[in-house]
Design a protein around this motif. Structure first.
Motif, PDB file in Angstrom:
ATOM      1  N   TYR A 258      23.855  59.183  65.054  1.00 38.56           N
ATOM      2  CA  TYR A 258      23.328  58.033  64.324  1.00 38.56           C
ATOM      3  C   TYR A 258      24.238  56.831  64.591  1.00 38.56           C
ATOM      4  CZ  TYR A 258      26.895  59.857  61.129  1.00 38.56           C
ATOM      5  OH  TYR A 258      28.061  60.349  60.608  1.00 38.56           O
ATOM      6  N   LEU A 259      23.743  55.631  64.264  1.00 40.66           N
ATOM      7  CA  LEU A 259      24.499  54.402  64.451  1.00 40.66           C
ATOM      8  C   LEU A 259      25.112  53.965  63.124  1.00 40.66           C
ATOM      9  CD1 LEU A 259      21.916  52.476  66.673  1.00 40.66           C
ATOM     10  CD2 LEU A 259      23.862  53.857  67.433  1.00 40.66           C
ATOM     11  N   ILE A 260      26.252  53.284  63.189  1.00 43.52           N
ATOM     12  CA  ILE A 260      26.958  52.820  61.995  1.00 43.52           C
ATOM     13  C   ILE A 260      27.044  51.297  62.024  1.00 43.52           C
ATOM     14  CG2 ILE A 260      29.122  52.910  60.698  1.00 43.52           C
ATOM     15  CD1 ILE A 260      29.682  55.614  62.002  1.00 43.52           C
ATOM     16  N   PHE A 261      26.671  50.673  60.897  1.00 45.62           N
ATOM     17  CA  PHE A 261      26.705  49.217  60.793  1.00 45.62           C
ATOM     18  C   PHE A 261      27.531  48.795  59.577  1.00 45.62           C
ATOM     19  CE2 PHE A 261      22.788  50.250  62.987  1.00 45.62           C
ATOM     20  CZ  PHE A 261      22.755  49.329  64.021  1.00 45.62           C
ATOM     21  N   ASP A 262      28.353  47.767  59.760  1.00 48.04           N
ATOM     22  CA  ASP A 262      28.993  47.129  58.621  1.00 48.04           C
ATOM     23  C   ASP A 262      27.947  46.307  57.876  1.00 48.04           C
ATOM     24  OD1 ASP A 262      31.662  48.059  58.957  1.00 48.04           O
ATOM     25  OD2 ASP A 262      31.925  46.634  60.606  1.00 48.04           O
ATOM     26  N   LEU A 263      28.230  46.007  56.617  1.00 49.19           N
ATOM     27  CA  LEU A 263      27.295  45.270  55.774  1.00 49.19           C
ATOM     28  C   LEU A 263      27.821  43.855  55.557  1.00 49.19           C
ATOM     29  CD1 LEU A 263      26.721  48.166  53.235  1.00 49.19           C
ATOM     30  CD2 LEU A 263      25.304  47.548  55.195  1.00 49.19           C
ATOM     31  N   ALA A 264      26.982  42.859  55.859  1.00 47.55           N
ATOM     32  CA  ALA A 264      27.435  41.472  55.880  1.00 47.55           C
ATOM     33  C   ALA A 264      27.694  40.909  54.483  1.00 47.55           C
ATOM     34  CB  ALA A 264      26.400  40.609  56.600  1.00 47.55           C
ATOM     35  N   ASP A 265      26.891  41.305  53.517  1.00 52.90           N
ATOM     36  CA  ASP A 265      26.979  40.702  52.184  1.00 52.90           C
ATOM     37  C   ASP A 265      27.183  41.776  51.123  1.00 52.90           C
ATOM     38  OD1 ASP A 265      24.549  41.865  52.565  1.00 52.90           O
ATOM     39  OD2 ASP A 265      23.364  40.251  51.657  1.00 52.90           O
ATOM     40  N   TYR A 266      28.085  42.690  51.397  1.00 47.61           N
ATOM     41  CA  TYR A 266      28.217  43.873  50.545  1.00 47.61           C
ATOM     42  C   TYR A 266      29.692  44.156  50.344  1.00 47.61           C
ATOM     43  CZ  TYR A 266      26.693  48.504  48.834  1.00 47.61           C
ATOM     44  OH  TYR A 266      26.413  49.618  48.089  1.00 47.61           O
ATOM     45  N   ASP A 267      30.297  43.438  49.383  1.00 48.90           N
ATOM     46  CA  ASP A 267      31.708  43.642  49.071  1.00 48.90           C
ATOM     47  C   ASP A 267      31.837  44.960  48.308  1.00 48.90           C
ATOM     48  OD1 ASP A 267      34.358  43.468  48.513  1.00 48.90           O
ATOM     49  OD2 ASP A 267      34.157  41.927  46.967  1.00 48.90           O
ATOM     50  N   SER A 268      32.093  46.030  49.048  1.00 52.30           N
ATOM     51  CA  SER A 268      31.939  47.363  48.459  1.00 52.30           C
ATOM     52  C   SER A 268      33.210  48.207  48.479  1.00 52.30           C
ATOM     53  CB  SER A 268      30.840  48.126  49.212  1.00 52.30           C
ATOM     54  OG  SER A 268      31.207  48.278  50.572  1.00 52.30           O
ATOM     55  N   ASP A 269      34.358  47.568  48.734  1.00 55.27           N
ATOM     56  CA  ASP A 269      35.589  48.361  48.745  1.00 55.27           C
ATOM     57  C   ASP A 269      35.772  49.068  47.399  1.00 55.27           C
ATOM     58  OD1 ASP A 269      36.055  47.518  51.249  1.00 55.27           O
ATOM     59  OD2 ASP A 269      37.919  46.445  50.831  1.00 55.27           O
ATOM     60  N   ARG A 270      36.147  50.314  47.443  1.00 51.43           N
ATOM     61  CA  ARG A 270      36.392  51.070  46.224  1.00 51.43           C
ATOM     62  C   ARG A 270      37.554  52.019  46.465  1.00 51.43           C
ATOM     63  NH1 ARG A 270      32.426  56.254  45.627  1.00 51.43           N
ATOM     64  NH2 ARG A 270      32.346  56.840  47.801  1.00 51.43           N
ATOM     65  N   GLU A 271      38.015  52.607  45.388  1.00 53.56           N
ATOM     66  CA  GLU A 271      39.150  53.534  45.463  1.00 53.56           C
ATOM     67  C   GLU A 271      38.669  54.971  45.328  1.00 53.56           C
ATOM     68  OE1 GLU A 271      42.387  52.934  45.807  1.00 53.56           O
ATOM     69  OE2 GLU A 271      42.746  50.860  45.181  1.00 53.56           O
ATOM     70  N   PHE A 272      39.411  55.858  45.976  1.00 60.35           N
ATOM     71  CA  PHE A 272      39.348  57.267  45.620  1.00 60.35           C
ATOM     72  C   PHE A 272      40.566  57.547  44.756  1.00 60.35           C
ATOM     73  CE2 PHE A 272      36.816  57.799  49.632  1.00 60.35           C
ATOM     74  CZ  PHE A 272      35.638  58.118  48.977  1.00 60.35           C
ATOM     75  N   TYR A 273      40.337  58.302  43.677  1.00 62.27           N
ATOM     76  CA  TYR A 273      41.389  58.540  42.690  1.00 62.27           C
ATOM     77  C   TYR A 273      41.747  60.022  42.592  1.00 62.27           C
ATOM     78  CZ  TYR A 273      40.208  53.855  40.932  1.00 62.27           C
ATOM     79  OH  TYR A 273      39.982  52.516  40.811  1.00 62.27           O
ATOM     80  N   LEU A 274      43.026  60.263  42.320  1.00 56.16           N
ATOM     81  CA  LEU A 274      43.479  61.574  41.875  1.00 56.16           C
ATOM     82  C   LEU A 274      43.464  61.514  40.351  1.00 56.16           C
ATOM     83  CD1 LEU A 274      44.734  64.376  42.420  1.00 56.16           C
ATOM     84  CD2 LEU A 274      46.970  63.259  42.407  1.00 56.16           C
ATOM     85  N   VAL A 275      42.765  62.457  39.719  1.00 51.67           N
ATOM     86  CA  VAL A 275      42.509  62.368  38.284  1.00 51.67           C
ATOM     87  C   VAL A 275      43.041  63.612  37.578  1.00 51.67           C
ATOM     88  CG1 VAL A 275      40.736  61.951  36.534  1.00 51.67           C
ATOM     89  CG2 VAL A 275      40.404  61.098  38.860  1.00 51.67           C
ATOM     90  N   SER A 276      43.594  63.400  36.392  1.00 55.01           N
ATOM     91  CA  SER A 276      44.080  64.525  35.585  1.00 55.01           C
ATOM     92  C   SER A 276      43.829  64.222  34.113  1.00 55.01           C
ATOM     93  CB  SER A 276      45.568  64.782  35.848  1.00 55.01           C
ATOM     94  OG  SER A 276      46.333  63.603  35.625  1.00 55.01           O
ATOM     95  N   ASN A 277      43.921  65.244  33.303  1.00 52.94           N
ATOM     96  CA  ASN A 277      43.664  65.135  31.871  1.00 52.94           C
ATOM     97  C   ASN A 277      44.996  65.073  31.125  1.00 52.94           C
ATOM     98  OD1 ASN A 277      42.949  65.520  29.171  1.00 52.94           O
ATOM     99  ND2 ASN A 277      41.269  66.911  29.662  1.00 52.94           N
ATOM    100  N   ARG A 278      45.228  63.967  30.438  1.00 50.95           N
ATOM    101  CA  ARG A 278      46.512  63.777  29.746  1.00 50.95           C
ATOM    102  C   ARG A 278      46.699  64.747  28.585  1.00 50.95           C
ATOM    103  NH1 ARG A 278      47.599  58.859  29.027  1.00 50.95           N
ATOM    104  NH2 ARG A 278      45.810  57.825  29.972  1.00 50.95           N
ATOM    105  N   ASN A 279      45.631  65.409  28.162  1.00 51.31           N
ATOM    106  CA  ASN A 279      45.687  66.266  26.976  1.00 51.31           C
ATOM    107  C   ASN A 279      45.954  67.733  27.279  1.00 51.31           C
ATOM    108  OD1 ASN A 279      45.138  64.140  25.143  1.00 51.31           O
ATOM    109  ND2 ASN A 279      42.979  64.221  25.731  1.00 51.31           N
ATOM    110  N   ILE A 280      46.252  68.064  28.534  1.00 51.59           N
ATOM    111  CA  ILE A 280      46.579  69.445  28.846  1.00 51.59           C
ATOM    112  C   ILE A 280      47.972  69.525  29.454  1.00 51.59           C
ATOM    113  CG2 ILE A 280      44.149  70.011  29.273  1.00 51.59           C
ATOM    114  CD1 ILE A 280      44.827  70.207  32.237  1.00 51.59           C
TER     115      ILE A 280
END
Length: 304
Positions: A258-280
């Protein structure tokens, strides 16, 4: 009461299943059942409701669960404090992961960690970002890898940024557009493949459409899938286009189909997070894996 019985009970509650609890602890299902029956007999109360499809805790079981979990983790902390920790680290790290990090990020981290600590084992459950966070809140797992941040009391520690890209069939129509960044309006009328409802990628995409006056209901949706690999194969087969994570798109692969295209009007940067539960109280093995992951990404804690 011994720790084998308590561990069996905790795992049945976490996984809502006797068979999944057996898989997580590398025991047989009859052994798990026997441990819990012995524990219930000693406490003279029923801890697990077996009348439903899922194995859920009774009211007494819910009350006992927090104590049981604390006992197991405190025991492990005590054992490791008396041993040469770095040389003897072992046990199971239980992970909740959303689709993209679970598929393209976590396996490499597991492999790298296991090279340093060969006795460690992993149990990973994949779902969408929303479900993964809810599972951590319900104490089904000690660590999570998630593609969005919620206001839910969990600890979110940023690992890496990612952005959305468009993938399209490798045909004459889209080959003419190669090298261009495409605006939303240019492909919004194409047949679309969407992720599941709880997907962070899908939530962001639908919000961007609404911002530009394009209701998500106006899309021609030809398929909804919760498997990233299935979406990529379907796009390669010519069914339609899709918005997916750049990490999942694998730009460097020449045989992707398949082909991959950047998006011209799509400010879509996001984070991947490491998540934990403070209550355990996290097990030493999970705590070590957490520190290992943060070190790999040079991350600092963002507690919220």
């Amino acid at each position: 009461m011994d720790f084998r019985q308590i561990e069996a009970f905790v795992n049945v509650v976490k996984h809502r299943s006797f068979s999944k609890a057996a898989d997580a602890t590398y025991l047989t299902q009859p052994t798990i059942s026997a441990h819990i029956q012995t524990l219930e007999k000693e406490l003279q109360m029923q801890l697990i409701d077996r009348s439903r499809k899922e194995a859920l805790p009774t009211a007494e079981g819910r009350l006992f669960y927090d104590y049981a979990l604390t006992m197991l983790n405190t025991r492990e902390q005590a054992v490791y404090s008396l041993q040469n920790f770095c040389l003897n680290i072992n046990g199971v790290v239980e992970i909740q992961a959303s689709s993209i990090p679970g598929e393209y990020l976590v396996p490499d981290l597991m492999a790298a960690f296991k090279r340093e600590y060969p006795a460690v084992r992993f149990y990973m459950e994949q779902s969408d970002s929303q479900s993964a966070a809810e599972h951590l809140l319900a104490r089904r797992g000690e660590l999570g890898f998630i593609g969005m941040k919620r206001e839910d009391g969990l600890i979110y520690e940023p690992l890496m940024k990612d952005k959305a890209v468009l993938i399209a069939p490798d045909n004459e129509k889209f080959r003419k557009k190669q090298g261009k960044a495409l605006p939303l309006v240019e492909f919004a009328r194409e047949p679309f493949l969407l992720r599941e409802e709880g997907s962070a990628t899908r939530k962001t995409f639908e919000a961007k459409l609404e911002e530009r006056g394009i209701p998500s209901g106006a899309l021609t949706v030809v398929a909804k899938m919760n498997s990233m690999e299935a979406i990529k194969r379907a796009v390669a087969g010519g069914i339609g286009v899709s918005i997916i994570s750049e990490l999942a798109a694998e730009r460097q692969r020449k045989d992707r189909g398949y082909l991959i295209f950047d998006l011209a009007d799509y400010d879509s940067d996001r984070e991947f997070y490491l998540v934990s539960n403070r209550n355990i109280t996290m097990s030493p093995t999970a705590e070590t894996f957490k520190l290992f992951v943060l070190d790999q990404f040079g991350s600092s804690s963002e507690k919220k």
